[in-house]
Design a protein around this motif. Structure first.
Motif, PDB file in Angstrom:
ATOM      1  N   SER A 102       0.664  -4.340  19.784  1.00  0.00           N
ATOM      2  CA  SER A 102       2.106  -4.074  19.807  1.00  0.00           C
ATOM      3  C   SER A 102       2.857  -5.111  18.974  1.00  0.00           C
ATOM      4  O   SER A 102       3.796  -4.786  18.235  1.00  0.00           O
ATOM      5  CB  SER A 102       2.636  -4.105  21.239  1.00  0.00           C
ATOM      6  OG  SER A 102       2.060  -3.093  21.998  1.00  0.00           O
ATOM      7  N   TRP A 103       2.442  -6.344  19.133  1.00  0.00           N
ATOM      8  CA  TRP A 103       3.082  -7.428  18.372  1.00  0.00           C
ATOM      9  C   TRP A 103       2.891  -7.232  16.870  1.00  0.00           C
ATOM     10  O   TRP A 103       3.840  -7.348  16.092  1.00  0.00           O
ATOM     11  CB  TRP A 103       2.518  -8.767  18.834  1.00  0.00           C
ATOM     12  CG  TRP A 103       3.066  -9.935  18.078  1.00  0.00           C
ATOM     13  CD1 TRP A 103       2.383 -10.756  17.247  1.00  0.00           C
ATOM     14  CD2 TRP A 103       4.406 -10.399  18.067  1.00  0.00           C
ATOM     15  NE1 TRP A 103       3.201 -11.705  16.722  1.00  0.00           N
ATOM     16  CE2 TRP A 103       4.480 -11.506  17.214  1.00  0.00           C
ATOM     17  CE3 TRP A 103       5.580  -9.989  18.696  1.00  0.00           C
ATOM     18  CZ2 TRP A 103       5.644 -12.213  16.962  1.00  0.00           C
ATOM     19  CZ3 TRP A 103       6.736 -10.691  18.461  1.00  0.00           C
ATOM     20  CH2 TRP A 103       6.773 -11.791  17.598  1.00  0.00           C
ATOM     21  N   ASP A 149       3.943 -14.202  11.172  1.00  0.00           N
ATOM     22  CA  ASP A 149       2.623 -13.728  10.777  1.00  0.00           C
ATOM     23  C   ASP A 149       1.651 -14.898  10.645  1.00  0.00           C
ATOM     24  O   ASP A 149       0.513 -14.816  11.093  1.00  0.00           O
ATOM     25  CB  ASP A 149       2.730 -12.955   9.465  1.00  0.00           C
ATOM     26  CG  ASP A 149       1.532 -12.069   9.206  1.00  0.00           C
ATOM     27  OD1 ASP A 149       0.858 -11.692  10.183  1.00  0.00           O
ATOM     28  OD2 ASP A 149       1.285 -11.758   8.029  1.00  0.00           O
ATOM     29  N   CYS A 159       9.198 -12.599   9.382  1.00  0.00           N
ATOM     30  CA  CYS A 159       7.864 -11.979   9.490  1.00  0.00           C
ATOM     31  C   CYS A 159       6.790 -12.888   8.896  1.00  0.00           C
ATOM     32  O   CYS A 159       5.691 -12.995   9.450  1.00  0.00           O
ATOM     33  CB  CYS A 159       7.845 -10.619   8.798  1.00  0.00           C
ATOM     34  SG  CYS A 159       8.780  -9.368   9.666  1.00  0.00           S
ATOM     35  N   SER A 174       1.019 -16.231  14.239  1.00  0.00           N
ATOM     36  CA  SER A 174       0.299 -15.317  15.125  1.00  0.00           C
ATOM     37  C   SER A 174      -1.135 -15.079  14.680  1.00  0.00           C
ATOM     38  O   SER A 174      -2.014 -14.878  15.512  1.00  0.00           O
ATOM     39  CB  SER A 174       1.039 -14.003  15.254  1.00  0.00           C
ATOM     40  OG  SER A 174       1.054 -13.329  14.016  1.00  0.00           O
ATOM     41  N   LEU A 181       2.304  -4.425  15.344  1.00  0.00           N
ATOM     42  CA  LEU A 181       3.076  -3.242  14.955  1.00  0.00           C
ATOM     43  C   LEU A 181       4.555  -3.601  14.792  1.00  0.00           C
ATOM     44  O   LEU A 181       5.213  -3.157  13.846  1.00  0.00           O
ATOM     45  CB  LEU A 181       2.894  -2.138  16.001  1.00  0.00           C
ATOM     46  CG  LEU A 181       3.568  -0.804  15.675  1.00  0.00           C
ATOM     47  CD1 LEU A 181       2.994  -0.204  14.394  1.00  0.00           C
ATOM     48  CD2 LEU A 181       3.412   0.161  16.831  1.00  0.00           C
ATOM     49  N   MET A 182       5.061  -4.422  15.684  1.00  0.00           N
ATOM     50  CA  MET A 182       6.456  -4.844  15.591  1.00  0.00           C
ATOM     51  C   MET A 182       6.689  -5.668  14.319  1.00  0.00           C
ATOM     52  O   MET A 182       7.695  -5.488  13.623  1.00  0.00           O
ATOM     53  CB  MET A 182       6.822  -5.674  16.823  1.00  0.00           C
ATOM     54  CG  MET A 182       8.283  -5.909  16.983  1.00  0.00           C
ATOM     55  SD  MET A 182       8.581  -6.509  18.636  1.00  0.00           S
ATOM     56  CE  MET A 182       9.680  -7.815  18.280  1.00  0.00           C
ATOM     57  N   ILE A 183       5.759  -6.529  13.996  1.00  0.00           N
ATOM     58  CA  ILE A 183       5.869  -7.333  12.768  1.00  0.00           C
ATOM     59  C   ILE A 183       5.826  -6.417  11.546  1.00  0.00           C
ATOM     60  O   ILE A 183       6.621  -6.564  10.609  1.00  0.00           O
ATOM     61  CB  ILE A 183       4.729  -8.391  12.694  1.00  0.00           C
ATOM     62  CG1 ILE A 183       4.808  -9.374  13.859  1.00  0.00           C
ATOM     63  CG2 ILE A 183       4.739  -9.112  11.362  1.00  0.00           C
ATOM     64  CD1 ILE A 183       6.030 -10.230  13.873  1.00  0.00           C
ATOM     65  N   GLN A 184       4.901  -5.452  11.543  1.00  0.00           N
ATOM     66  CA  GLN A 184       4.781  -4.530  10.406  1.00  0.00           C
ATOM     67  C   GLN A 184       6.054  -3.693  10.237  1.00  0.00           C
ATOM     68  O   GLN A 184       6.522  -3.484   9.112  1.00  0.00           O
ATOM     69  CB  GLN A 184       3.570  -3.613  10.606  1.00  0.00           C
ATOM     70  CG  GLN A 184       2.246  -4.298  10.457  1.00  0.00           C
ATOM     71  CD  GLN A 184       1.078  -3.390  10.868  1.00  0.00           C
ATOM     72  OE1 GLN A 184       1.263  -2.301  11.406  1.00  0.00           O
ATOM     73  NE2 GLN A 184      -0.146  -3.874  10.614  1.00  0.00           N
ATOM     74  N   GLN A 185       6.586  -3.210  11.337  1.00  0.00           N
ATOM     75  CA  GLN A 185       7.804  -2.408  11.249  1.00  0.00           C
ATOM     76  C   GLN A 185       8.997  -3.255  10.795  1.00  0.00           C
ATOM     77  O   GLN A 185       9.861  -2.773  10.066  1.00  0.00           O
ATOM     78  CB  GLN A 185       8.093  -1.734  12.592  1.00  0.00           C
ATOM     79  CG  GLN A 185       7.147  -0.589  12.866  1.00  0.00           C
ATOM     80  CD  GLN A 185       7.422   0.101  14.183  1.00  0.00           C
ATOM     81  OE1 GLN A 185       8.192  -0.378  15.018  1.00  0.00           O
ATOM     82  NE2 GLN A 185       6.766   1.250  14.382  1.00  0.00           N
ATOM     83  N   THR A 186       9.006  -4.504  11.195  1.00  0.00           N
ATOM     84  CA  THR A 186      10.084  -5.401  10.738  1.00  0.00           C
ATOM     85  C   THR A 186       9.947  -5.650   9.235  1.00  0.00           C
ATOM     86  O   THR A 186      10.938  -5.662   8.502  1.00  0.00           O
ATOM     87  CB  THR A 186      10.051  -6.731  11.521  1.00  0.00           C
ATOM     88  OG1 THR A 186      10.153  -6.446  12.921  1.00  0.00           O
ATOM     89  CG2 THR A 186      11.186  -7.641  11.099  1.00  0.00           C
TER      90      THR A 186
END
Length: 179
Positions: free
Chosen positions: A70-71, A54, A50, A57, A73-78
């Motif tokens: 979406s990207w 991060d 991440c 990105s 959000l996926m990083i945050q959830q990871t």
């Protein structure tokens, strides 16, 4: 089988059970330790991933779109999964693994105590069955010797009494026979 041999078989069975339980608990402990290590490494790898993504990105994202949302959000959830995995690994380490380690130590102490008590009981049994039995046999032999000696003295005394009283009895018998 006698009483003692039944107890010996029971003792061996209890020791086997204790050994088996300790081996099982040690296996569970190793499993939990490896699981904790694996979860921590996984959490660390996710966090490093991440952090790398991060940095890359955020440099390239100049505009906001559904794909970028979406990207992110996926990083945050990871990242959140990474923190949860790390927290669960630490909780598992400080809670159940610690208690399991203490349980293993307690079981080892109980086994050691059990073996000590069993050895003490076995030594007491040997003392009673062998040592005290030998003392009683020795005492019995001594009493037999004393009884035989007393019996001999009694026979000698009886023989003396018959020697002394027999002539008199013969004399009385003869004396009475004359009348």
């Amino acid at each position: 089988m006698g009483f003692g041999s039944d107890l010996k078989n029971s003792h061996e069975a209890v020791l086997k059970l204790q050994d088996w339980e300790l081996r099982l608990l040690e296996t569970v402990k190793k499993f939990m330790a490896l699981r904790i290590k694996s979860d921590k490494e996984y959490a660390s790898t996710l966090q490093n991933l991440c952090n790398q993504v991060d940095k890359e990105s955020t440099i390239q994202m100049n505009y906001v779109s559904n794909v970028s949302k979406s990207w992110l959000l996926m990083i945050q959830q990871t990242e959140q999964l990474s923190r949860i995995m790390k927290t669960h690994a630490e909780d598992l380490n400080s809670g159940p693994l610690h208690r399991l380690t203490m349980m293993i130590k307690d079981k080892q102490q109980v086994k050691k105590s059990y073996i000590g008590v069993h050895q003490q009981i076995e030594a007491e049994m040997i003392k009673v069955t062998k040592t005290e039995l030998e003392k009683l046999k020795s005492s019995y032999r001594q009493l037999i010797k004393e009884m035989n000696s007393a019996k001999e003295k009694y026979k000698e005394a009886l023989a003396k009494v018959f020697k002394i009283t027999r002539p008199w009895a013969l004399c009385q018998g003869l004396c009475f026979a004359k009348y």
